[in-house]
Design a protein around this motif. Sequence first.
Motif, short mmCIF file in Angstrom:
data_model
loop_
_atom_site.label_atom_id
_atom_site.label_comp_id
_atom_site.label_asym_id
_atom_site.label_seq_id
_atom_site.Cartn_x
_atom_site.Cartn_y
_atom_site.Cartn_z
N THR B 473 0.82 -1.23 0.00
CA THR B 473 0.00 0.00 0.00
C THR B 473 0.84 1.26 0.00
N ARG B 474 2.07 1.17 -0.46
CA ARG B 474 2.94 2.36 -0.47
C ARG B 474 2.68 3.16 -1.74
N PRO B 475 2.47 4.47 -1.61
CA PRO B 475 2.22 5.28 -2.81
C PRO B 475 3.51 5.55 -3.58
N ILE B 570 -3.17 5.86 1.47
CA ILE B 570 -3.67 5.77 2.86
C ILE B 570 -3.81 7.16 3.48
N ASP B 571 -2.87 8.05 3.19
CA ASP B 571 -2.93 9.38 3.81
C ASP B 571 -3.94 10.30 3.10
N ARG B 573 -3.74 11.87 0.46
CA ARG B 573 -3.19 13.09 -0.15
C ARG B 573 -3.06 13.01 -1.66
#
Lengths: 627, 627
Positions: B473-475, B570-571, B573
């Motif tokens: 899930t890392r952007p 997740i954030d 942004r």
Amino acid sequence: MAPSSNVDVLIIGAGPAGVMAGNALASAGVNVRIVDKRPAKVMAGQADGIQPRTIEVFQSYGLARRLIERGNQMHSLAFYNPRKDGKGVERTSRVPDVTAPSARYRFEVTLHQGEIEAIFLDSMREHGLEVERPIVPESIEISEDVEELASKDSYPVKVVLRHLADATLETAPNGVHTNDIDPAIESSSSSLETVHAKYVLGADGAHSFVRGSLGIELEGEHTDHVWGVVDCVPVTDFPDIRNRTAIHSDFGSCMIIPREGDKVRLYVQIAEELQVDEHGRKDRSAVTPEKVMEMAKRSMQPFNLEFPDKPEWWTCYVIGQRVAKNFSVKERVFIAGDACHTHSPKAGQGMNASMNDSHNLAWKLAHVLRGWASPELLKTYELERRKYARDLIDFDKKLADLFSGKAVTTENATGVSHKEFQGLLQSMGGFTSGIGIQYAPSLITDPTAQSLAPGLVIGQRFLPQVIIRVADTRPYEIQDLLVSDTKWKVVFFVGDPKEEKQQAVINAVGEHLLCSKSFARRFTPKGAAQDAVFTLLTVSSTSKDDADYTDIHPGLRTHWSKAFTDDLAIDGRAGGTAYTTYGINPSSGAVVCCRPDGYVSFVCSLQDVTSGRLEEYFGCFMVGASA
Amino acid sequence: MAPSSNVDVLIIGAGPAGVMAGNALASAGVNVRIVDKRPAKVMAGQADGIQPRTIEVFQSYGLARRLIERGNQMHSLAFYNPRKDGKGVERTSRVPDVTAPSARYRFEVTLHQGEIEAIFLDSMREHGLEVERPIVPESIEISEDVEELASKDSYPVKVVLRHLADATLETAPNGVHTNDIDPAIESSSSSLETVHAKYVLGADGAHSFVRGSLGIELEGEHTDHVWGVVDCVPVTDFPDIRNRTAIHSDFGSCMIIPREGDKVRLYVQIAEELQVDEHGRKDRSAVTPEKVMEMAKRSMQPFNLEFPDKPEWWTCYVIGQRVAKNFSVKERVFIAGDACHTHSPKAGQGMNASMNDSHNLAWKLAHVLRGWASPELLKTYELERRKYARDLIDFDKKLADLFSGKAVTTENATGVSHKEFQGLLQSMGGFTSGIGIQYAPSLITDPTAQSLAPGLVIGQRFLPQVIIRVADTRPYEIQDLLVSDTKWKVVFFVGDPKEEKQQAVINAVGEHLLCSKSFARRFTPKGAAQDAVFTLLTVSSTSKDDADYTDIHPGLRTHWSKAFTDDLAIDGRAGGTAYTTYGINPSSGAVVCCRPDGYVSFVCSLQDVTSGRLEEYFGCFMVGASA
């Protein structure tokens, strides 16, 4: 005769707490030495989780980038529980790993301890400080002389250091990690040195020599929870192997912590009762890495989990949950990190708590050593960090109990429900991320005028926000202006200087600051640079299209780069929400003091400035020309 | 006898075009040498503006961070025009400096040329390449032998190099910058060397020896516009001194370009007719830095502008607007940068055009040298970059004329209106930012199936978007996956593999890719790593909460880190807008080929993959085992 010398600060131990302190003090130009008993830095294993608040702290020292680039990021947290059909586990949910909404970094970083320490060792080296090793303390004594203790020029702590010739760490055959030096090697080396220090920091781990020598007791006890840990590169079809994952299976609990590259750390609860040896310690020799891997494999069924290679590192430990009764003796010797508190590693707090102890202490030592602040300031270290350590142990107890408990299944209705477990983790998000930590009112933390900026909680870290530099419309994260340079940041939220009435208020503040009695002049040593102690920043509420940095009175604007405004950045991606988020009135503004470690400590109105409120606040602990 | 040696690529000139090529080739492991006539790198002055697209290119080589950190950022563009009351100038407007909405970096960076070159010199050094200096070419000859020219193993270009003993740059007494070597010094040195090269790149500036020796003509001419430039640290109350600012005053035009630190570059139009000297060149000796500063001062009235110190650097130049008729001879010798095109510096294009020439050429040379691609590929260099250079000159002419024209005032109704000037700058935002550059259809650029991804314009650079790595899930910014590593990136927008029907389509594509006839196998040399030539990425349209990287067929997923999905990070942004922005159907997907330099070159459907469309496309220029 053994050589003897003086030093302002002697740090014993170059683990996370030690190197954080060493780097902070060296970069502040403080006269400091740091010694460690290990002949070389840690190469693998050990603690490795960095929390969102700690990443902010790294960033404040300019060190976050390397951490983030080299480390693994954990964004999601997955939960696995027994399937209804009894055929192993399945995913119950996948949720954000970091739930604190104000976190600047919404993830955790994992990276092995050696690499993390190397970030600090390299930075320290740039500031001329190297860790001296292998060196162990032989004795530590604090002078009883009241005058000597009260003097700011004395060296009242005497430490005898033993330089080891070629000591190696004792390595237990079962892989159990130990920092103990082989006593035979220790005594065979002959070189001794005496150091007279103004201050000593014992960052020498759970078995701290400094803590022991000074008779500081630990409160709390060992638990019955025994865990096995392996670092490995598994081959698997488990879909969440790259997420932080908590597995509650009918065959025990397992926690997955993904690491840099393809590495994974697996924590497995050792179910068996272990024998107690002659020292009253649990005998962990029955535990092998193969056993740990086998248990992880069983808990992950029906997914496959294979280990083609030997584990890179492994250990087995009994959880201890203890806090030192004192964090300081006479505010001349301090302890930090594992020397103060031990707890379970699953919440990933260990290294974070340790580093933040030192981050809290370093600027205070620098202030007192430079004669900027009264030694009373040093008392706030124990006040602030011991409270935090106790809260941490309380949280850890709950978590360890829940995690060790079996999952609720049809056969085991009294087990831990997924809801209960996830609930605790999510509700404690502010705490576990480090974001919600709030220091109690003290000499330096004055919440009187909190209502002028309710969004900037006094005692908590300064909330991130993007603001715009007026002169060149460049967006800045305000935290990047509140760096760990041992200076106080006084942020003047000035409202809109294009409003005539407000311009008059701003000008009055500017004139006040130009007076010799103003805090910035009074508490800055004569002959020092104008901004040696205080950085003044302004944040207006004017639109970026109209704002002119030349509108800010020269008393408030030391350079064009210090004037900001609260507006959306040109790229529209951030900005314009600082006044709202902080709860500051965009017409009348407010003044916010930020400690050198990034924590909000005081708020007042612009009018309060002209009536001397800032002089009153800083006068409580800063030492001024006319004080 | 002079020493003689072979090299795959010889680069002549270590300015922006030369070091970009040197770094790209050295980091690709190509056998390369780079020589320069200057005894040391440039320390101050010269070109210094880096456009948004060039920052993206820096980032693709891992070099953007240092540029952004050390440079000054220009976010806003301000316009000043005469006040109605005749008392000097006032701000007419302040607008975004970069208007291209898709730019990843919405600002320009200014940093002096020496610092920019140093970024590349340091990177080259890490790859084992150093600039050899001071060295000048004496002669250059290309073999006439058809067989030799056609062979991939021959070294058909012979260059004689002269190693200068202790040459120094000739410095004209009036500060006019020159790269000319004093002929006396040149001939006094005696060391010669013969180099036989497969390819030569002439990146040797506006007075290119390589261009001259090979008889390549320049088209275009010098203009009458003469400009003076000073680098200084002014003391001023001009509110936009830290923004890019265009001033049209009744006393002439002035352009402000803020620089790193407190430095500012001022461009001033020299109004007087200058004498023409015996060589037919304008005599610039009448221009002094004092004169330039005085003119800047007058144009900024009623604001104050003082210069406490001498200017760090200054120059005076006549604008030339010329393009070379050819950018290559026999695709064995190439020219790049100022050797190909000269134009005015006010649009800040010079260094950008130069670096992007080399960026375009480097991967093509690497492909042909490795035997991956047919030498035909090299013809696309001139095709693509000469068209761009001509467009640049056209734009520059318009801009220079407008900028040199006086402002519209009550007395001068025929002058340039603010509207006209701002209009040109804003409408050309795609061009000036470098973002809108589109390469024409060719062997490698095939726009046939553009409609499958209308938002990814074939021939333009791959549009930035944040996507989420499925496993953790890392952007990721997709551009950071499309790095300049000389590999082709084939991005499979696979739709949702959780849909049964689509899963079957994906599996068919995966099976196809595992066949020996598939492009990835056929055009990857035997014995080379599986991903030596092609990087395969997948972007699904599944929600991040449900997506499993294990859903992607192994033929399409070489590693867990290569599977992505299009969802909000997740954030919260960024993320979740890739399919929409690219215009790709989230059910049926599409396949997009991205050149090693980051430009979109081909699109097809997933079904096209199984029917061999990718083999057909790559077969046009790649050399395969069974070709």
